[in-house]
Design an enzyme around this catalytic site. Structure first.
Site, PDB file in Angstrom:
ATOM      1  N   HIS A  32       0.819  -1.223   0.000  1.00 34.74           N
ATOM      2  CA  HIS A  32       0.000   0.000   0.000  1.00 34.74           C
ATOM      3  C   HIS A  32       0.847   1.266   0.000  1.00 34.74           C
ATOM      4  O   HIS A  32       0.364   2.334  -0.363  1.00 34.74           O
ATOM      5  CB  HIS A  32      -0.906   0.044   1.236  1.00 34.74           C
ATOM      6  CG  HIS A  32      -1.794  -1.151   1.355  1.00 34.74           C
ATOM      7  ND1 HIS A  32      -2.249  -1.630   2.552  1.00 34.74           N
ATOM      8  CD2 HIS A  32      -2.319  -1.974   0.413  1.00 34.74           C
ATOM      9  CE1 HIS A  32      -3.009  -2.688   2.339  1.00 34.74           C
ATOM     10  NE2 HIS A  32      -3.056  -2.929   1.065  1.00 34.74           N
ATOM     11  N   ASP A  36      -0.050   3.950   4.851  1.00 33.30           N
ATOM     12  CA  ASP A  36      -0.579   3.134   5.959  1.00 33.30           C
ATOM     13  C   ASP A  36       0.089   3.484   7.296  1.00 33.30           C
ATOM     14  O   ASP A  36      -0.372   3.057   8.341  1.00 33.30           O
ATOM     15  CB  ASP A  36      -0.321   1.642   5.696  1.00 33.30           C
ATOM     16  CG  ASP A  36      -1.413   1.001   4.854  1.00 33.30           C
ATOM     17  OD1 ASP A  36      -2.330   1.719   4.426  1.00 33.30           O
ATOM     18  OD2 ASP A  36      -1.347  -0.225   4.632  1.00 33.30           O
ATOM     19  N   TRP A 148      -1.671 -16.448   0.121  1.00 31.92           N
ATOM     20  CA  TRP A 148      -2.636 -15.344   0.233  1.00 31.92           C
ATOM     21  C   TRP A 148      -3.558 -15.508  -0.976  1.00 31.92           C
ATOM     22  O   TRP A 148      -3.142 -15.214  -2.110  1.00 31.92           O
ATOM     23  CB  TRP A 148      -1.927 -14.014   0.107  1.00 31.92           C
ATOM     24  CG  TRP A 148      -1.308 -13.350   1.287  1.00 31.92           C
ATOM     25  CD1 TRP A 148      -1.546 -12.063   1.687  1.00 31.92           C
ATOM     26  CD2 TRP A 148      -0.318 -13.841   2.196  1.00 31.92           C
ATOM     27  NE1 TRP A 148      -0.783 -11.754   2.782  1.00 31.92           N
ATOM     28  CE2 TRP A 148      -0.018 -12.828   3.115  1.00 31.92           C
ATOM     29  CE3 TRP A 148       0.345 -15.072   2.337  1.00 31.92           C
ATOM     30  CZ2 TRP A 148       0.898 -12.989   4.148  1.00 31.92           C
ATOM     31  CZ3 TRP A 148       1.260 -15.230   3.364  1.00 31.92           C
ATOM     32  CH2 TRP A 148       1.529 -14.210   4.238  1.00 31.92           C
ATOM     33  N   TYR A 150      -6.110 -14.133  -3.072  1.00 31.95           N
ATOM     34  CA  TYR A 150      -6.807 -12.873  -3.297  1.00 31.95           C
ATOM     35  C   TYR A 150      -7.336 -12.817  -4.733  1.00 31.95           C
ATOM     36  O   TYR A 150      -6.622 -12.375  -5.649  1.00 31.95           O
ATOM     37  CB  TYR A 150      -5.868 -11.686  -3.027  1.00 31.95           C
ATOM     38  CG  TYR A 150      -5.580 -11.423  -1.549  1.00 31.95           C
ATOM     39  CD1 TYR A 150      -6.134 -12.208  -0.544  1.00 31.95           C
ATOM     40  CD2 TYR A 150      -4.763 -10.372  -1.155  1.00 31.95           C
ATOM     41  CE1 TYR A 150      -5.872 -11.951   0.798  1.00 31.95           C
ATOM     42  CE2 TYR A 150      -4.500 -10.104   0.191  1.00 31.95           C
ATOM     43  CZ  TYR A 150      -5.058 -10.904   1.157  1.00 31.95           C
ATOM     44  OH  TYR A 150      -4.802 -10.652   2.485  1.00 31.95           O
ATOM     45  N   ARG A 152      -8.724 -11.439  -7.909  1.00 23.03           N
ATOM     46  CA  ARG A 152      -8.645 -10.023  -8.308  1.00 23.03           C
ATOM     47  C   ARG A 152      -8.469  -9.887  -9.820  1.00 23.03           C
ATOM     48  O   ARG A 152      -7.977 -10.790 -10.464  1.00 23.03           O
ATOM     49  CB  ARG A 152      -7.436  -9.395  -7.602  1.00 23.03           C
ATOM     50  CG  ARG A 152      -7.606  -7.928  -7.300  1.00 23.03           C
ATOM     51  CD  ARG A 152      -6.653  -7.498  -6.221  1.00 23.03           C
ATOM     52  NE  ARG A 152      -7.115  -7.825  -4.882  1.00 23.03           N
ATOM     53  CZ  ARG A 152      -6.488  -7.435  -3.781  1.00 23.03           C
ATOM     54  NH1 ARG A 152      -5.383  -6.747  -3.855  1.00 23.03           N
ATOM     55  NH2 ARG A 152      -6.967  -7.748  -2.597  1.00 23.03           N
ATOM     56  N   LYS A 181      -4.626 -18.035   3.286  1.00 23.90           N
ATOM     57  CA  LYS A 181      -5.060 -16.784   3.919  1.00 23.90           C
ATOM     58  C   LYS A 181      -6.246 -16.293   3.104  1.00 23.90           C
ATOM     59  O   LYS A 181      -6.108 -15.936   1.920  1.00 23.90           O
ATOM     60  CB  LYS A 181      -3.923 -15.777   3.896  1.00 23.90           C
ATOM     61  CG  LYS A 181      -4.225 -14.518   4.624  1.00 23.90           C
ATOM     62  CD  LYS A 181      -2.943 -13.729   4.836  1.00 23.90           C
ATOM     63  CE  LYS A 181      -3.187 -12.561   5.725  1.00 23.90           C
ATOM     64  NZ  LYS A 181      -2.984 -11.300   5.044  1.00 23.90           N
ATOM     65  N   GLY A 207      -6.972  -9.635   7.926  1.00 26.00           N
ATOM     66  CA  GLY A 207      -7.537  -8.579   8.773  1.00 26.00           C
ATOM     67  C   GLY A 207      -8.339  -7.539   8.003  1.00 26.00           C
ATOM     68  O   GLY A 207      -9.510  -7.322   8.259  1.00 26.00           O
ATOM     69  N   GLY A 208      -7.680  -6.890   7.053  1.00 24.29           N
ATOM     70  CA  GLY A 208      -8.340  -5.827   6.285  1.00 24.29           C
ATOM     71  C   GLY A 208      -8.121  -4.459   6.900  1.00 24.29           C
ATOM     72  O   GLY A 208      -7.335  -4.290   7.852  1.00 24.29           O
ATOM     73  N   GLY A 234      -2.841  -7.195  10.348  1.00 23.59           N
ATOM     74  CA  GLY A 234      -1.832  -6.138  10.319  1.00 23.59           C
ATOM     75  C   GLY A 234      -2.372  -4.835  10.858  1.00 23.59           C
ATOM     76  O   GLY A 234      -2.231  -4.506  12.034  1.00 23.59           O
ATOM     77  N   ARG A 235      -3.086  -4.104   9.951  1.00 22.86           N
ATOM     78  CA  ARG A 235      -3.468  -2.732  10.294  1.00 22.86           C
ATOM     79  C   ARG A 235      -4.355  -2.621  11.519  1.00 22.86           C
ATOM     80  O   ARG A 235      -4.282  -1.642  12.254  1.00 22.86           O
ATOM     81  CB  ARG A 235      -4.145  -2.087   9.070  1.00 22.86           C
ATOM     82  CG  ARG A 235      -3.166  -1.804   7.958  1.00 22.86           C
ATOM     83  CD  ARG A 235      -3.862  -1.551   6.658  1.00 22.86           C
ATOM     84  NE  ARG A 235      -4.461  -2.752   6.103  1.00 22.86           N
ATOM     85  CZ  ARG A 235      -5.201  -2.793   5.008  1.00 22.86           C
ATOM     86  NH1 ARG A 235      -5.450  -1.698   4.344  1.00 22.86           N
ATOM     87  NH2 ARG A 235      -5.680  -3.934   4.559  1.00 22.86           N
TER      88      ARG A 235
END
Ligand code: FBP
Length: 268
Positions: A32, A36, A148, A150, A152, A181, A207-208, A234-235
């Site tokens: 990102h 962040d 992971w 994802y 997309r 994940k 997490g997101g 994480g965040r």
């Protein structure tokens, strides 16, 4: 088989406590960018200290931070090295290429390696091929591989639809990942179906964006009760004003099996 020819079993236990996984993810600086971060969490030492004090069972790093910061006491936390990554700058069909070998990760002290797969992307074949080789190499060394998953890209209309999430779970199993994940979209019945689709691959939930801590604890409690092996967050932790409190609360839900309500006492 190992490089020397003897069969090795995959050692997942080092990444778990009481059979559960509480991983702290800190690869967002590439994914990102520094948007962040604040003045504290931009410093890898600060986040590694949260991982240590917070009792995480694994820390997820890209190779640059791992090589420069995974030293001293922090080595008590098992290291998961992400072997691929991408920035948010290139506006191309999703692809994340490997830029660290399994061997290099092991030299850093990795107990597992990770790789992001954008299933459904026009570049999916390249990532599948790279991932297959990674699984082969990591398993030769007896270490687990975390995918992971994802979905997309321009063919994925809704990356959090029930059908797409369950499809990703199955693809991860078929590709040979030991741990997947996956995202949780709030539909617990579908999450149980995702676990069925994942078969013997273990599942940790992503997490997101940072959200309300009580809501986050609730979701974590639901997925762990449904059978997830744990979370990779994480965040929601290192962007929190109280990263140690949220870590205690998460640990009590994931590792000690407490309810979200019981765990929320750590938030006060
Ligand atoms: P968060 O808990 O901060 O969402 O981290 C989980 C994670 O998978 C990271 O490992 C990764 O950097 C990021 O999410 C990818 O997010 P995005 O959905 O933006 O690709």
């Amino acid at each position: 088989m190992s490089p020397r020819g003897e069969a090795l079993s995959i050692n997942m236990n080092r990444l778990l406590h009481k059979g559960k996984a509480l991983f702290l993810a800190y690869d967002q600086g590439m994914e990102h960018g520094p948007r962040d971060f604040d003045k504290k969490n931009v410093d890898p030492e600060h986040v590694l200290n949260i991982a240590l004090e917070g009792g995480y069972t694994g820390i997820i790093l890209l190779p640059g931070v791992a090589e420069k910061y995974y030293h001293g006491a922090i080595r008590d936390i098992p290291l998961i090295v992400k072997l691929n990554g991408k920035t948010s700058l290139a506006k191309i069909d999703p692809i994340s290429r490997q830029f660290c070998s399994v061997e290099r990760a092991i030299k850093m002290g990795a107990s597992a390696v990770g790789y992001t797969i954008y299933d459904g992307s026009p570049n999916e074949p390249e990532m599948f091929k790279e991932f297959g080789k990674i699984v082969e190499e990591a398993h030769d060394y007896g270490i687990p591989v975390i995918a992971w998953m994802y979905p997309r890209g321009r063919f994925i209309k809704d990356d959090e639809s029930n059908e797409i999430l369950a499809y990703s779970a199955r693809v991860g199993l078929e590709l040979g990942a030991d741990v997947l994940k996956l995202k949780f979209n709030g539909d617990i019945d579908n999450f149980k179906w995702m676990l069925r689709c994942a078969g013997r691959a273990k599942v940790v939930v992503a997490g997101g964006n940072k959200t309300d801590p009580k809501q986050f604890l609730n979701d974590v409690s639901k997925v762990v009760s449904a059978g997830a092996m744990g979370i990779a967050v994480g965040r929601n932790v290192w962007q929190s004003d109280r990263p140690f409190s949220i870590s205690k609360a998460l640990r009590s839900v994931v590792i000690d099996g407490k309810s979200a309500l019981e765990a929320s006492k750590f938030l006060h």
